[in-house]
Motif scaffolding. Structure first.
Motif, mmCIF file in Angstrom:
data_model
loop_
_atom_site.group_PDB
_atom_site.id
_atom_site.type_symbol
_atom_site.label_atom_id
_atom_site.label_comp_id
_atom_site.label_asym_id
_atom_site.label_seq_id
_atom_site.Cartn_x
_atom_site.Cartn_y
_atom_site.Cartn_z
ATOM 1 N N PHE A 5 0.856 -1.181 0.000
ATOM 2 C CA PHE A 5 0.000 0.000 0.000
ATOM 3 C C PHE A 5 0.895 1.234 0.000
ATOM 4 C CE2 PHE A 5 -2.609 -3.364 1.582
ATOM 5 C CZ PHE A 5 -3.901 -3.078 1.133
ATOM 6 N N LEU A 6 0.854 1.965 -1.103
ATOM 7 C CA LEU A 6 1.681 3.164 -1.262
ATOM 8 C C LEU A 6 0.808 4.379 -0.978
ATOM 9 C CD1 LEU A 6 4.440 4.307 -2.097
ATOM 10 C CD2 LEU A 6 3.682 4.228 -4.474
ATOM 11 N N ILE A 7 1.095 5.075 0.131
ATOM 12 C CA ILE A 7 0.201 6.143 0.573
ATOM 13 C C ILE A 7 0.919 7.478 0.669
ATOM 14 C CG2 ILE A 7 -1.223 4.509 1.869
ATOM 15 C CD1 ILE A 7 0.047 5.710 4.412
ATOM 16 N N ASP A 8 0.122 8.520 0.762
ATOM 17 C CA ASP A 8 0.610 9.892 0.894
ATOM 18 C C ASP A 8 1.425 10.047 2.170
ATOM 19 O OD1 ASP A 8 0.856 12.692 1.016
ATOM 20 O OD2 ASP A 8 -1.123 12.916 1.948
ATOM 21 N N LYS A 9 2.689 10.471 2.041
ATOM 22 C CA LYS A 9 3.575 10.581 3.213
ATOM 23 C C LYS A 9 3.122 11.662 4.186
ATOM 24 C CE LYS A 9 6.957 13.808 1.210
ATOM 25 N NZ LYS A 9 8.376 14.028 0.884
ATOM 26 N N LEU A 49 -2.213 1.948 -4.958
ATOM 27 C CA LEU A 49 -1.684 3.312 -4.945
ATOM 28 C C LEU A 49 -2.748 4.288 -4.467
ATOM 29 C CD1 LEU A 49 0.510 5.430 -5.637
ATOM 30 C CD2 LEU A 49 -0.439 5.503 -7.945
ATOM 31 N N ASP A 50 -2.479 4.947 -3.361
ATOM 32 C CA ASP A 50 -3.338 6.000 -2.827
ATOM 33 C C ASP A 50 -3.359 7.181 -3.802
ATOM 34 O OD1 ASP A 50 -4.487 8.029 -1.287
ATOM 35 O OD2 ASP A 50 -2.684 8.314 -0.060
ATOM 36 N N SER A 51 -4.546 7.651 -4.152
ATOM 37 C CA SER A 51 -4.667 8.736 -5.141
ATOM 38 C C SER A 51 -4.004 10.022 -4.688
ATOM 39 C CB SER A 51 -6.145 9.008 -5.450
ATOM 40 O OG SER A 51 -6.817 9.533 -4.312
ATOM 41 N N LYS A 52 -3.809 10.191 -3.376
ATOM 42 C CA LYS A 52 -3.169 11.407 -2.865
ATOM 43 C C LYS A 52 -1.648 11.332 -2.897
ATOM 44 C CE LYS A 52 -7.009 13.500 -1.781
ATOM 45 N NZ LYS A 52 -7.477 14.660 -2.554
#
Length: 350
Positions: A5-9, A49-52
């Protein structure tokens, strides 16, 4: 299997609410799950992939950089999935071609609307443009999608399965720096001395989005009730209020909806029958009172909020709304979220 899960840091609230149900159910998913804000080096079965994640690059129109990163991500997984909690009609046409699936927390009941150009990129902005001739200074229409891309869209989960208490910002910051969360939700009764909470005044740069709020302010005819207040006062007011009015913002679903459920307010919301969302927090006359988009039933709803004859109805809606909200916050092998997540995996993997 391995999921990344790749999210907005910077941990935008939408990003936090996207990952929150994964975090509380992680030990029950029984798969190898990695959550990070850096591009992965290893290979995975699915990358979400998180859209943000690319929000700053999108704002700079740096599409070449974004597309190069997506190509790298595709080389690291069997399935690449985009996750978007924006308004139901909005689809990021810049990237959908590059993904295997496109998860959205809310979608129109009529999927053919994705083939049309709607004024303001939303059903409700298109409605106010056509019915009341409301025009935006910067005119935008939704992108019409081809059938092959519409087929990529899967109803995922909206941003309701999350902490929306007064302490939620602290919880979000703990996660931001440690990948941990505090799950300490308290299902409470609150002594309700006020009729209404309606702190929704906000000046958007789009008239079709502002219109609903401006009309409600006129109808209420008391700007002291609608102007924003500090966070402490706002949550104290929710605790003390029987009813909370929550108009649409950039999207149909607003954080105020869940704050209202949390603090056991009867939610008044513009009609939500035009979309499908999961969880379904919006059950008309059970978990919320539905306001017509043209405001034609506004006076009737105000009677509900102010007349003692309807106090049992308001009590019922506030109780059902709170109960329905909290039931999705409980983790476990048979939790509502985990069952829904497994259905999504079945679609993505097979």
């Amino acid at each position: 299997m391995k999921f990344f899960f790749l999210i907005d840091k910077d941990c935008n609230q939408n990003s936090f609410s996207f990952i929150f149900p994964i975090l509380i159910n992680k030990k029950y998913i029984k798969e190898n799950i990695i959550i990070d804000s850096k591009l992965p080096n290893e290979n995975y079965d699915i990358i979400f992939l998180d859209s943000k994640f690319f929000i700053k690059e999108f704002n700079k129109d740096n599409l070449k950089y974004i597309q190069d990163c997506i190509i790298k991500l595709k080389s690291k997984c069997k399935k690449l999935v985009y996750v978007d909690n924006e308004a139901s009609i909005f689809i990021n046409k810049n990237v959908i071609e590059m993904f295997d699936y496109y998860l959205k927390g809310r979608i129109p009941k009529n999927l053919n609307l994705y083939k049309e150009k709607l004024y303001g990129l939303r059903e409700f902005t298109n409605f106010y443009f056509k019915k009341f001739k409301i025009n935006d200074v910067n005119i935008r229409y939704s992108d019409n999608l081809e059938e092959r891309n519409i087929k990529k869209i899967i109803l995922s989960w909206n941003n309701g399965i999350c902490d929306y208490s007064f302490w939620s910002k602290i919880n979000r910051n703990i996660f931001k720096f440690s990948n941990l969360i505090i799950r300490n939700f308290k299902y409470k009764n609150y002594k309700k001395n006020n009729n209404l909470s309606m702190r929704f005044y906000q000046n958007y740069n789009r008239q079709t989005i502002n219109y609903q709020r401006k009309e409600l302010i006129k109808l209420v005819a008391n700007t002291k009730l609608t102007h924003r207040v500090n966070r402490f006062r706002y949550f104290l007011e929710l605790k003390n209020s029987k009813v909370s009015i929550s108009p649409f913002g950039w999207g149909e679903i607003c954080y105020r909806d869940f704050e209202s459920f949390y603090y056991k307010c009867a939610l008044v919301k513009p009609d939500m029958d035009h979309l499908n969302t999961w969880p379904n927090y919006y059950i008309k006359n059970k978990t919320y009172l539905s306001l017509n988009w043209d405001f034609s039933n506004f006076n009737n709803i105000m009677n509900y909020t102010q007349d003692d004859l309807y106090k049992e109805k308001i009590k019922y809606i506030s109780e059902e709304g709170q109960k329905n909200y909290f039931k999705y916050l409980y983790p476990g092998e048979d939790s509502f979220f985990l069952l829904h997540f497994k259905k999504i995996l079945d679609k993505v993997l097979y």
